[in-house]
Design an enzyme around this catalytic site. Sequence first.
Site, PDB file in Angstrom:
ATOM      1  N   THR B  15       0.824  -1.211   0.000  1.00 26.35           N
ATOM      2  CA  THR B  15       0.000   0.000   0.000  1.00 26.35           C
ATOM      3  C   THR B  15       0.861   1.266   0.000  1.00 26.35           C
ATOM      4  O   THR B  15       1.914   1.313   0.617  1.00 26.35           O
ATOM      5  CB  THR B  15      -0.894   0.047   1.249  1.00 26.35           C
ATOM      6  OG1 THR B  15      -0.091  -0.231   2.410  1.00 26.35           O
ATOM      7  CG2 THR B  15      -2.006  -0.973   1.155  1.00 26.35           C
ATOM      8  N   SER B  16       0.373   2.283  -0.701  1.00 29.45           N
ATOM      9  CA  SER B  16       1.009   3.609  -0.683  1.00 29.45           C
ATOM     10  C   SER B  16      -0.065   4.645  -0.397  1.00 29.45           C
ATOM     11  O   SER B  16      -1.143   4.596  -0.997  1.00 29.45           O
ATOM     12  CB  SER B  16       1.599   3.960  -2.056  1.00 29.45           C
ATOM     13  OG  SER B  16       2.378   2.910  -2.547  1.00 29.45           O
ATOM     14  N   ASP B  51      -7.152   4.177   4.924  1.00 27.63           N
ATOM     15  CA  ASP B  51      -6.468   4.460   6.196  1.00 27.63           C
ATOM     16  C   ASP B  51      -5.083   5.111   6.070  1.00 27.63           C
ATOM     17  O   ASP B  51      -4.667   5.857   6.960  1.00 27.63           O
ATOM     18  CB  ASP B  51      -6.335   3.179   7.037  1.00 27.63           C
ATOM     19  CG  ASP B  51      -7.620   2.899   7.830  1.00 27.63           C
ATOM     20  OD1 ASP B  51      -8.569   3.694   7.716  1.00 27.63           O
ATOM     21  OD2 ASP B  51      -7.666   1.888   8.547  1.00 27.63           O
ATOM     22  N   GLU B 157     -12.389  -7.122   8.315  1.00 28.20           N
ATOM     23  CA  GLU B 157     -11.964  -6.395   9.513  1.00 28.20           C
ATOM     24  C   GLU B 157     -12.977  -6.488  10.655  1.00 28.20           C
ATOM     25  O   GLU B 157     -12.949  -5.685  11.579  1.00 28.20           O
ATOM     26  CB  GLU B 157     -11.711  -4.919   9.161  1.00 28.20           C
ATOM     27  CG  GLU B 157     -10.878  -4.761   7.882  1.00 28.20           C
ATOM     28  CD  GLU B 157     -10.469  -3.330   7.567  1.00 28.20           C
ATOM     29  OE1 GLU B 157      -9.790  -2.715   8.397  1.00 28.20           O
ATOM     30  OE2 GLU B 157     -10.817  -2.840   6.466  1.00 28.20           O
ATOM     31  N   VAL B 190      -5.667  -4.775  12.444  1.00 28.46           N
ATOM     32  CA  VAL B 190      -5.806  -3.662  13.392  1.00 28.46           C
ATOM     33  C   VAL B 190      -7.291  -3.384  13.624  1.00 28.46           C
ATOM     34  O   VAL B 190      -7.774  -3.384  14.758  1.00 28.46           O
ATOM     35  CB  VAL B 190      -5.072  -2.398  12.897  1.00 28.46           C
ATOM     36  CG1 VAL B 190      -5.348  -1.234  13.845  1.00 28.46           C
ATOM     37  CG2 VAL B 190      -3.579  -2.654  12.801  1.00 28.46           C
ATOM     38  N   ASP B 191      -8.026  -3.177  12.536  1.00 29.29           N
ATOM     39  CA  ASP B 191      -9.449  -2.881  12.707  1.00 29.29           C
ATOM     40  C   ASP B 191     -10.244  -4.096  13.174  1.00 29.29           C
ATOM     41  O   ASP B 191     -11.254  -3.960  13.869  1.00 29.29           O
ATOM     42  CB  ASP B 191     -10.027  -2.323  11.403  1.00 29.29           C
ATOM     43  CG  ASP B 191      -9.668  -0.858  11.247  1.00 29.29           C
ATOM     44  OD1 ASP B 191     -10.001  -0.073  12.146  1.00 29.29           O
ATOM     45  OD2 ASP B 191      -9.040  -0.490  10.246  1.00 29.29           O
ATOM     46  N   ARG B 235      10.994  -2.707  11.515  1.00 28.45           N
ATOM     47  CA  ARG B 235      12.337  -3.051  11.940  1.00 28.45           C
ATOM     48  C   ARG B 235      12.539  -4.559  12.117  1.00 28.45           C
ATOM     49  O   ARG B 235      13.662  -5.056  11.985  1.00 28.45           O
ATOM     50  CB  ARG B 235      12.534  -2.419  13.331  1.00 28.45           C
ATOM     51  CG  ARG B 235      13.666  -1.472  13.561  1.00 28.45           C
ATOM     52  CD  ARG B 235      13.526  -0.907  14.987  1.00 28.45           C
ATOM     53  NE  ARG B 235      12.972  -1.885  15.923  1.00 28.45           N
ATOM     54  CZ  ARG B 235      13.675  -2.835  16.539  1.00 28.45           C
ATOM     55  NH1 ARG B 235      14.974  -2.917  16.366  1.00 28.45           N
ATOM     56  NH2 ARG B 235      13.080  -3.685  17.354  1.00 28.45           N
ATOM     57  N   ASP B 388       3.671 -40.464  -3.320  1.00 37.12           N
ATOM     58  CA  ASP B 388       2.689 -40.935  -4.293  1.00 37.12           C
ATOM     59  C   ASP B 388       2.102 -39.697  -4.981  1.00 37.12           C
ATOM     60  O   ASP B 388       2.584 -38.575  -4.771  1.00 37.12           O
ATOM     61  CB  ASP B 388       1.614 -41.812  -3.632  1.00 37.12           C
ATOM     62  CG  ASP B 388       0.819 -41.063  -2.583  1.00 37.12           C
ATOM     63  OD1 ASP B 388       0.933 -39.829  -2.490  1.00 37.12           O
ATOM     64  OD2 ASP B 388       0.066 -41.719  -1.837  1.00 37.12           O
TER      65      ASP B 388
END
Lengths: 433, 433, 433
Positions: B15-16, B51, B157, B190-191, B235, B388
């Site tokens: 996502t961007s 979001d 969500e 998250v949601d 990270r 098999d």
Amino acid sequence: MERKHARKFVRTFFTSPTAVEGEDDSAKMMRSAAQLRGMQAPDVWVPDNEDATAPNMRDEGAQNIIDVISEHGEDFPAEIHPRIVWHRDSPDTRHQGFKHLMEIADPENGAIQHIDGFVIPEVGDIDDWKKADEFLTIVENEHDLGEGSLAMSVIVECGASELAMEELRTEIGRPSNNLERLFMLVNGEVDYTKSMRAITPTGELPPWPELRHNTSRAADAAGLIAVDGPYDDIRDVEGYRERMTDNQAKGQLGIWSLTPGQVVEANKSPLPPAAGYWLIDAAGDEVELDEEDGVWAYKGDRISVEESGDGYVLTVGTDETEVADDDELAQELLDLVSYVPSMNDIVDSMEEFEAAKEAGKGAIAMTQAATVRIGDVEVDISRDRMWDEATYQALQTPITLFQDVYDNRPDQHDDLAELYSEDVVERAMEVGN
Amino acid sequence: MERKHARKFVRTFFTSPTAVEGEDDSAKMMRSAAQLRGMQAPDVWVPDNEDATAPNMRDEGAQNIIDVISEHGEDFPAEIHPRIVWHRDSPDTRHQGFKHLMEIADPENGAIQHIDGFVIPEVGDIDDWKKADEFLTIVENEHDLGEGSLAMSVIVECGASELAMEELRTEIGRPSNNLERLFMLVNGEVDYTKSMRAITPTGELPPWPELRHNTSRAADAAGLIAVDGPYDDIRDVEGYRERMTDNQAKGQLGIWSLTPGQVVEANKSPLPPAAGYWLIDAAGDEVELDEEDGVWAYKGDRISVEESGDGYVLTVGTDETEVADDDELAQELLDLVSYVPSMNDIVDSMEEFEAAKEAGKGAIAMTQAATVRIGDVEVDISRDRMWDEATYQALQTPITLFQDVYDNRPDQHDDLAELYSEDVVERAMEVGN
Amino acid sequence: MERKHARKFVRTFFTSPTAVEGEDDSAKMMRSAAQLRGMQAPDVWVPDNEDATAPNMRDEGAQNIIDVISEHGEDFPAEIHPRIVWHRDSPDTRHQGFKHLMEIADPENGAIQHIDGFVIPEVGDIDDWKKADEFLTIVENEHDLGEGSLAMSVIVECGASELAMEELRTEIGRPSNNLERLFMLVNGEVDYTKSMRAITPTGELPPWPELRHNTSRAADAAGLIAVDGPYDDIRDVEGYRERMTDNQAKGQLGIWSLTPGQVVEANKSPLPPAAGYWLIDAAGDEVELDEEDGVWAYKGDRISVEESGDGYVLTVGTDETEVADDDELAQELLDLVSYVPSMNDIVDSMEEFEAAKEAGKGAIAMTQAATVRIGDVEVDISRDRMWDEATYQALQTPITLFQDVYDNRPDQHDDLAELYSEDVVERAMEVGN
């Protein structure tokens, strides 16, 4: 829903190839399986005309099913449910399955009299299950077998069939099907893994805990029997046992067996042990204590007890706890130990509860006590567990299973008497009725 | 059900933000994402007008989607699926989403030609999914795009949408919807955590294993693709990898990526390694052995082997086992080790099985062998695994995935050839067809 | 769906036997429960006329419910939901339950004015739930109580009722039922274990993670409240806490309590701690660090740090890592530690995010920092976590729960103020509105 078939429990689902190429007698493996008895004989024997048998051998396999079962079926000590070919995505395969069904079920061939039902692999959604059910109905009608007399069991090997299991309770009993014939819901994890496109680094099968839960739940909701799929690593007896223990905690009491050795393990696994024993949680590792002259000793080095002034220091892994006296030490140890009751222990407890109920009590305390030794220190521990009607019933399952086995498997009576003693067997057959 | 979209596998869902306030060019992040290539470019790029973009920037975001995709879309090496706004509980948000859809999909704006579909977040029950589907149908009709030509993917969500996934198999294909356009089922943890009102002490997301299973199962049952949600701790590469391994064992082969670095990790994760390696179970800890001149050495201190008379004492954690000779030691070690096959190993095994099948064999044994060193003791171990047809097919998934990647991502050909060698790539593209 | 009942959260579901034989006053336990206040008083009190009460005492139990609630109900600080008898397989039991309902709900008896609803055990599929709902409707009509005014909660104790939960979203609101009265979905693991026929070696209850997930999911999808079943081992406070932590990560925030001691634990468990603290992952064991003058010290022996030239050697279990300097050591430790925020920390973060949002920012970094001591080495560590709107909302659950408690339980105000301080309580009531 009530379970309507003769067997209320199935411990073992043992498959045999129906036709093996290159042998003098292509039915050799079936013939030897048909003669298993006692603990080596499964609760359900599945002459497997699908994956265990090469595609080009399956017509011969269908004939072998007829030949071997007509000869040995009458004496076989348990149920027989051949697996035929089927696939939700292939009308061709389904048609072949139908033809095999029709042939195997022909009473003139002398096998169907000893066959309890059929296993349908690779089913899809509920409409696909109904197609198999309809073929069985047509076969029953054609051969003047009672409508619904042939049991049907399915192998759940894809997401669609996992979802279909949720609908059984509402679908069984509809006037346009005979799904009351359903008997076992069996997991097929190899093909399920393929369908779900799962990947593991080593290529071993994922554990699929949710699938097994959902199968067990559907069996409960629809009065069926849940059976887990094959455990490939035949050498790994410990792993097979662990899988069965995990399954049993999910209510999936049956499992596929690939060899008579696995059958023996799986026939015994859900039965209580002949002798009870204590476990201790050694810093995350559940370890059996060793009995020596009535004292249960811990022999590892993850747990130690040192005297310290009047009290003790208990070390578990890297955690140290100081306790003032024997009583406090016993309390700490109680948090670490648990007891695995024997068949005799369970029967005792049930009898005790039944007597108490008769005397008008709704709940009684059952005591588990032992002397535990860690290093040089011996401690007496004792724990009460309250039993009420619900506890009694929840803990009754292994006994009910034992009774189902005993009633249906006279060929195992000697083994069971040897394992538990005649007396325990007799009392286990009486309790809870 | 068969998967009908061009991509049968999606490894990465990147996502961007569509519009970032305070930059000279609010579309800067999209513009840079649009120019990713090779392993840094995802299988599915998601310009995120929900979001990731502030509410007051979303109209500008919709315009940026048009601007950037009309300029860069043609050259983008993978699929483009913008995420629009949507909410099961807000007609206002749904109306805004509809307006953005209509605008972005207008062919005169020059972007829709390069857009493969749209991502609908925060869907509720199946009727809510149908509302989004209907808006897409109206947009397609209004703009003379083929009915059903725009793919639709959803973010699951909440509990209602988790349950809705179970209905897809029966709902897709009904004459009053175009849900055949469905492509990806994506988890939004998250949601989901918010909706389920879950609490963890540290505030980290719960693992939600059942949600991921159910998503994967629904994808299998309805011919869709399962994608896991974002892994926030950018990270923590090791944690991201562990999550992907866990997902893959559930059949959820795709995952959200928040950075090009995560895209690289996630593009590689479901592909077999270039070199195989051995693992050993060191008292509960799965550890890689180190290869040194063809010998696989264990360097930790949880496992040791001591000579003792003619035999050995094997110590694993606190458990000691005495064995009489090398053979028994090898048997004990076999229970501890497992092998992670390389791409080359898998291709080899598949070729071998195909040749055997051609020669009329239904099952063959595949051998894994190694020399393992623990302390100063070297042992030869060897294990056979029966293959098999079902094993072959279940283990084929990483190869099928590789082939899907290779066919659809020419921009990754160089990276893949460098990783595996030209020869292995070529054979991997041949095998299984 | 929106939660429509007064309580949006239930932490505690406390059962009392309605009639105990052999006491002077068979209602003694109910009478003492009715007088609990503050942290010892549950959110929902359940006079239990089913399993906790002997079958032959249940008519007397129904009368005791009337007597005790008409006397003490007005002053009771929380909701009252008696459990009546019911069984999916027994029309006899259902009829008895109906008669008890009719009697208890008669306004002339003076109890129903203080009763919020009833708990129906042993429900089966959705049609069975509807039978109980219908009886409540008839009772409401007969006694001129508003239709739908009595809440209904169910105990899920078999596979059929687990499956029924999936249908609630579509069934609630149909014109021919009043299922909007549904309030709590409660797990009953003892009887569930019986129905699923599960076996564990020690006889302890299986963990049933999927059941708990499915209950929580159904509660989310249908606007209800998920409550876990009883934890039998009353002595084992640590185990009870662990179960609650596990439940909370599934969104199941309520739990059954069998004693006022368990009520206190369960009332506190989902609330954030008064003081935050750091955890460290000590080779698989999550351990709390000890605070000493603002430094967080690790006191175990699974992790150690040795100086080595300019850098350090960090040992975790058997894994050694060399790091060049303090910064690298801090990075390594960051992977091991996590922070459990206090109520005050959470309120702080929410206030900070709200201020940032007001100022037009969509996301901000929240910093967690500490000095950690391992052996003689002290290191400063610091971690940023991005908060956006979704994070904010997902982490808001404990605060929303706290607000629900504070609004509905004035009798706990003093305890809460003592636990958190007046100031924190005040700010916690303001934030997020």
